[in-house]
Design an enzyme around this catalytic site. Structure first.
Site, mmCIF file in Angstrom:
data_model
loop_
_atom_site.group_PDB
_atom_site.id
_atom_site.type_symbol
_atom_site.label_atom_id
_atom_site.label_comp_id
_atom_site.label_asym_id
_atom_site.label_seq_id
_atom_site.Cartn_x
_atom_site.Cartn_y
_atom_site.Cartn_z
ATOM 1 C CB CYS A 299 -0.944 0.004 1.190
ATOM 2 S SG CYS A 299 -1.826 -1.550 1.464
ATOM 3 C CG ASP A 321 -1.158 1.954 -3.906
ATOM 4 O OD1 ASP A 321 -0.936 2.252 -2.718
ATOM 5 O OD2 ASP A 321 -2.201 2.286 -4.508
ATOM 6 C CB CYS A 418 -2.828 7.690 8.783
ATOM 7 S SG CYS A 418 -3.872 7.288 7.381
#
Length: 470
Positions: A299, A321, A418
């Site tokens: 990713c 990705d 995140c």
């Protein structure tokens, strides 16, 4: 390290379930139809308001703000200066949307239609309803005049130009009373959906207000110094010589006193630095890299962590990705820095791209709600829904389980999100360790964006695992 081009292998991704798409809060059609060209001055506030309203209406229809802005730029034929104003107004409106929509609700008997009209009013309100202590970017009556001009110029809003004028002038007359009234509503007070506020309270009872406030602040411009080409002291001196104030806030992290365009950053085009949050810069250092290792960055887009890995050690990196377009960004970053990696466009939960050789290190920056980076992407809070946390945690678990088989015995996997939601971070890490009998090594865990000088970073989570030898 050779200065060759990255190996780019763009192939169709396997047919696997994609990450859950965010749902629209209400339906919205394209707000500036093809062929429409506004009769507005190219450098006017009116054109900037039109473009920003276009972008905000698209976000409220389910589009991500960066893509919405690209559409707005194209339709309005804005100059570079006006594009900057469109972007500034749109981001400002996203950060104040809960408050602006609540104020609009007090001053109108029903939601203004079309959606473009509601967005225009929210953009105008955000410009004249500055947060306490902040200077207004434009004169109040200039904003009112230019918002009315926008409405008059647009075929779908011309009928409402009188209403736009009346609503904004009423706000100017009754501002104190209206603001006091809306601030009794948590959504207006904190500028987040109610479920987000509730989740922050539950997860962080003593810090939730600071976390929410940090998400509403302008993010700093933080650079990562490329230690292959220079040192942090030397780069700080380069900035000082250019009249740019900066402070070192991490091993390779330098925060500029004021944000500037990348074109004005000394040495940027020569690969001396890259833009990357201070918290995100921890990833590559935690991997404990050594020369000759095989490293997988899953990713990977847009490639900040990929490039940092290669700046720290001469290793063989494969970066994957699911989005071929985003991998182009990785390729561009590698070329600017003079680095090389193998890039593959595949879903991280598949094995069709894997050659069967295990990796020494794996960086798994898995999909998540991105709740820790709302100061950079304020639209996220309005696009996400409460159920997205579980759906994305389920997808991320599948990715982690798939990647684990690709790690050699005694190798290390760094799990990164995140997100600030425990379901996507600590709970995920704990469950993973149990499923695979993995040894958990020292790592920062949850980094909270609390807005202090010592925590001037995004909200990220780090867990490091070592695979036990058979």
């Amino acid at each position: 390290m050779t200065n060759k081009r990255p190996t780019l292998s763009i192939k169709p991704a396997a047919a696997k379930p994609a990450a859950p798409r965010v749902r629209a809060s209400y339906e919205v059609k394209p707000v500036l139809q093809p062929g429409y060209r506004p009769n507005l001055k190219p450098d006017s506030l009116a054109l900037a308001l039109l473009g920003a309203a276009n972008a905000v209406a698209q976000v409220r229809g389910g589009a991500a703000l960066p893509q919405a802005l690209l559409t707005a730029f194209g339709v309005t034929n804005a100059t570079p200066q006006t594009r900057g104003a469109i972007q500034d107004i749109a981001y400002r409106t996203m950060r104040q949307l809960g408050r602006s929509e609540a104020l609009l609700g007090l001053m109108t008997s029903k939601a203004p239609e079309p959606a473009m009209l509601a967005a225009l009013l929210c953009c105008a309100i955000s410009l004249i309803d500055s947060p306490e202590g902040a200077a207004a970017p434009y004169e109040e009556f200039t904003v009112v005049d230019q918002a009315v001009t926008v409405a008059a110029s647009h075929p779908d809003m011309a009928h409402a130009k009188g209403m736009v004028n009346a609503v904004l002038r009423r706000f100017l007359r009754e501002r104190a009373e209206l603001v006091t009234q809306v601030l009794t509503q948590p959504v207006a007070q904190y500028n987040y959906p109610q479920w987000w506020i509730d989740a922050a309270k539950a997860a962080y009872p003593s810090a939730w207000q600071a976390i929410l406030a940090a998400g509403n602040a302008q993010p700093p411009l933080t650079l990562r110094v490329n230690v292959r080409k220079t040192s942090v002291p030397a780069y700080l001196q380069l900035l000082q010589d250019a009249g740019i104030g900066a402070t070192q806030i991490g091993p390779s992290a330098v925060r500029l006193d004021k944000a500037i365009g990348v074109a004005a950053i000394p040495g940027f085009d020569q690969g001396l630095s890259s833009v990357q949050d201070a918290g995100a810069q921890l990833a590559a250092t935690l991997l404990d890299l050594h020369k000759g290792m095989r490293v997988l960055d899953a990713c990977a887009a847009p490639g900040g962590k990929t490039c940092h890995i290669l700046e720290l050690a001469e290793v063989d990196v494969t970066a994957i990705d699911s989005d071929p377009k985003r991998l182009v960004r990785v390729e561009e970053n590698l070329e600017r820095l003079g680095l090389s990696a193998t890039l593959k466009a595949f879903e991280a939960q598949t094995t069709v791209w894997w050659d069967g050789q295990q990796y020494d290190r794996i960086l798994a920056d898995v999909p998540c709600t991105a709740s820790g980076i709302v100061r950079r992407h304020p639209d996220i809070r309005w696009l996400r829904r409460k159920g997205d946390t579980l759906q994305l945690a389920t997808l991320s678990a599948k990715i982690l389980d798939n990647l684990w088989q690709m790690l050699r015995p005694n190798g290390k996997l760094l799990f990164v999100t995140c997100s600030i939601w425990p379901q996507e971070s600590e709970a995920q890490a704990a469950a993973f360790a149990v499923r695979h009998n993995a040894t958990r090594l020292d790592a920062p865990g949850q980094l909270l964006p609390e807005g202090s000088a010592s925590a001037d970073h995004d909200g990220l989570f780090y867990a490091l695992f070592q695979k036990n030898a058979a």
